[in-house]
Design a protein around this motif. Sequence first.
Motif, PDB file in Angstrom:
ATOM      1  N   ALA A 194       0.826  -1.205   0.000  1.00  0.00           N
ATOM      2  CA  ALA A 194       0.000   0.000   0.000  1.00  0.00           C
ATOM      3  C   ALA A 194       0.864   1.259   0.000  1.00  0.00           C
ATOM      4  O   ALA A 194       0.529   2.257  -0.639  1.00  0.00           O
ATOM      5  N   LYS A 195       1.993   1.230   0.700  1.00  0.00           N
ATOM      6  CA  LYS A 195       2.888   2.387   0.710  1.00  0.00           C
ATOM      7  C   LYS A 195       3.502   2.622  -0.665  1.00  0.00           C
ATOM      8  O   LYS A 195       3.645   3.765  -1.104  1.00  0.00           O
ATOM      9  N   ARG A 196       3.878   1.552  -1.334  1.00  0.00           N
ATOM     10  CA  ARG A 196       4.410   1.701  -2.686  1.00  0.00           C
ATOM     11  C   ARG A 196       3.349   2.307  -3.610  1.00  0.00           C
ATOM     12  O   ARG A 196       3.649   3.173  -4.432  1.00  0.00           O
ATOM     13  N   ARG A 197       2.121   1.864  -3.460  1.00  0.00           N
ATOM     14  CA  ARG A 197       1.026   2.409  -4.268  1.00  0.00           C
ATOM     15  C   ARG A 197       0.851   3.899  -3.999  1.00  0.00           C
ATOM     16  O   ARG A 197       0.688   4.702  -4.921  1.00  0.00           O
ATOM     17  N   GLN A 198       0.896   4.268  -2.730  1.00  0.00           N
ATOM     18  CA  GLN A 198       0.742   5.664  -2.353  1.00  0.00           C
ATOM     19  C   GLN A 198       1.846   6.521  -2.946  1.00  0.00           C
ATOM     20  O   GLN A 198       1.602   7.628  -3.428  1.00  0.00           O
ATOM     21  N   GLU A 199       3.078   6.022  -2.931  1.00  0.00           N
ATOM     22  CA  GLU A 199       4.205   6.786  -3.468  1.00  0.00           C
ATOM     23  C   GLU A 199       4.060   7.019  -4.970  1.00  0.00           C
ATOM     24  O   GLU A 199       4.346   8.111  -5.466  1.00  0.00           O
ATOM     25  N   ILE A 200       3.622   5.998  -5.697  1.00  0.00           N
ATOM     26  CA  ILE A 200       3.453   6.129  -7.143  1.00  0.00           C
ATOM     27  C   ILE A 200       2.395   7.179  -7.464  1.00  0.00           C
ATOM     28  O   ILE A 200       2.583   8.036  -8.337  1.00  0.00           O
ATOM     29  N   LEU A 201       1.268   7.129  -6.758  1.00  0.00           N
ATOM     30  CA  LEU A 201       0.189   8.083  -7.006  1.00  0.00           C
ATOM     31  C   LEU A 201       0.582   9.495  -6.601  1.00  0.00           C
ATOM     32  O   LEU A 201       0.232  10.466  -7.280  1.00  0.00           O
ATOM     33  N   LEU A 202       1.309   9.626  -5.512  1.00  0.00           N
ATOM     34  CA  LEU A 202       1.675  10.948  -5.019  1.00  0.00           C
ATOM     35  C   LEU A 202       2.737  11.607  -5.893  1.00  0.00           C
ATOM     36  O   LEU A 202       2.656  12.801  -6.197  1.00  0.00           O
ATOM     37  N   LEU A 203       3.724  10.822  -6.324  1.00  0.00           N
ATOM     38  CA  LEU A 203       4.854  11.396  -7.057  1.00  0.00           C
ATOM     39  C   LEU A 203       4.628  11.461  -8.559  1.00  0.00           C
ATOM     40  O   LEU A 203       5.290  12.233  -9.249  1.00  0.00           O
TER      41      LEU A 203
END
Length: 308
Positions: A194-203
């Motif tokens: 989930a953290k990896r997903r969040q990073e992709i969407l945020l960046l």
Amino acid sequence: MAGSGSKPIPRVQALGPVRAIGALVRTMRPRQWVKNVFVFAPLVFDEKLLQPLPLARTILGFLILCLLSGAVYVFNDLQDLEKDRQHPRKRRRPLPAGELDPRVAWGAAFVLPAALAYPAFALDPFFALIAYVYWGLNLAYSLWLKHRVILDVLTLASGYVLRVAAGVPLVRVERFSPWLYLCTLLLALFIGFAKRRQEILLLGENARNHRAILEEYTVRFLDEMMGVVMAATIVAYSLYTFSAPNLPSNHAMMLTIPFVLYGVFRYLYLIHVRGETAPPDELVLRDRPLLLTVILWGMAAIAILYLF
């Protein structure tokens, strides 16, 4: 001098001792120390929460793990300093913002673990061994493992399992179920993906510039991995509730399964429908229904273990 088109590197600010200590503490990320509550799992699920000595030993172990994990965060920020300066959120941290001298940070990253060695071994040698394996694994993550696809998330998940394992020698467990190790691992894998997903969407398009490993992931792949892991988590937890030897024979722990189901579904709703991009450990504190679910699950589990 900064290169063409790049942001200037912040100068280290001359701060007084009190503000410098404050910047160091913020770099150690006290808000993230809540993850170390996993060390209390053996205490609670071995039904020793009300025994003063095991409780005191676990609290001391929790504090040691908090400081060790804080040293790891300092080391990680030193490794990612240049990339964090390009991150929309992380550039506000004391090191990339120039509020903390890197020399002070380097000292804290290694002096603090060295200073904690004696208290950790005095508390329990096996606890100390697991705690420093956790510390070493996180150093390896910062230096190498975070650049290896899937291994990066497995390493983070292993840290949660080691926190649980660290609590075992502190309470001299008698009836702690190994199912909880599996449940912890699966839940931690979910958090990692989930953290990896969040990073992709945020960046967005800048994801690779901040963390090269993100090029190996896609939102679709991460959604599929999260689906697999969460299904396995629900099954593993359900099996634990009626097969663990230390639980009430009337299988009352199965009454906590709806809390787990709602928590999973609520989180998936937040990221897929509401478009939330915060990491799971932050989102659970921000979303009241999700936080209430976690609290109610904890209260129900403790009531079943200690009153039935």
